[in-house]
Design a protein around this motif. Structure first.
Motif, short mmCIF file in Angstrom:
data_model
loop_
_atom_site.label_atom_id
_atom_site.label_comp_id
_atom_site.label_asym_id
_atom_site.label_seq_id
_atom_site.Cartn_x
_atom_site.Cartn_y
_atom_site.Cartn_z
N UNK A 1 2.57 -6.78 -18.99
CA UNK A 1 2.22 -5.92 -17.86
C UNK A 1 1.54 -6.10 -16.87
N UNK A 2 1.81 -4.60 -16.08
CA UNK A 2 1.75 -4.54 -14.21
C UNK A 2 1.39 -4.14 -13.82
N UNK A 3 -0.36 -3.58 -13.08
CA UNK A 3 -1.56 -3.19 -12.05
C UNK A 3 -0.70 -3.55 -11.16
N UNK A 4 -1.13 -1.82 -10.68
CA UNK A 4 -1.34 -1.16 -8.91
C UNK A 4 -2.56 -1.03 -8.59
N UNK A 5 -3.15 -1.53 -7.92
CA UNK A 5 -4.14 -1.10 -7.97
C UNK A 5 -4.54 -0.30 -5.71
N UNK A 6 -4.80 0.67 -5.79
CA UNK A 6 -4.53 1.59 -4.49
C UNK A 6 -6.64 1.38 -3.62
N UNK A 7 -5.87 0.93 -3.19
CA UNK A 7 -7.66 0.87 -1.86
C UNK A 7 -7.50 0.99 -0.80
N UNK A 8 -8.88 2.05 -0.07
CA UNK A 8 -7.96 2.34 1.20
C UNK A 8 -8.07 1.43 2.33
N UNK A 9 -8.61 0.71 2.51
CA UNK A 9 -8.38 -0.33 3.88
C UNK A 9 -8.06 -1.68 2.98
N UNK A 10 -7.62 -2.58 4.30
CA UNK A 10 -6.61 -4.05 4.09
C UNK A 10 -5.71 -3.56 3.51
N UNK A 11 -5.13 -4.37 3.13
CA UNK A 11 -4.19 -4.28 2.27
C UNK A 11 -3.95 -3.10 1.10
N UNK A 12 -3.01 -2.34 1.25
CA UNK A 12 -3.15 -0.53 0.22
C UNK A 12 -3.13 -0.94 -1.43
#
Length: 104
Positions: free
Chosen positions: A50-61
């Motif tokens: 399983x692989x997940x990518x979380x998108x966050x607004x600041x810092x590392x995107x």
């Protein structure tokens, strides 16, 4: 947070979707600025990946983590723990930068 779940060589059941949603809700408790998440589940021979990518607004995107186990639910648990550690680290780092900037 919007969660996109896809499966390669396996059917994504409602139970798996609910379990992932429950685990990711815990992540949102630690870091509430997650905009969306992309989760890909794979089966390769006897390993469940399983692989997940979380998108966050600041810092590392993006915050990315991978996990594998012989059981998909155990792999989801491992993935959630990895993401949790990364989000806590990101949150601590951003808070220390803000405190350092205001203390001068």
């Amino acid at each position: 947070m919007q969660i996109n779940i896809s499966g390669q060589h396996l059917e994504v059941t409602d139970a798996l979707r609910a379990y992932i949603g429950e685990k990711f809700k815990r992540l949102e408790n630690h870091f509430d600025k997650i905009t969306n998440a992309q989760v890909i589940m794979k089966v390769e021979k006897l390993q469940q990946k399983i692989e997940a990518t979380l998108h966050i607004p600041k810092g590392p995107k993006e915050v990315v983590a991978n996990a594998e186990h012989t059981d998909m639910y155990a792999a989801i648990d491992l993935l959630a723990d990895k993401l949790d550690r990364q989000l806590k680290k990101h949150k601590e780092k951003s808070q220390s930068l803000l405190q350092g900037a205001t203390g001068r």
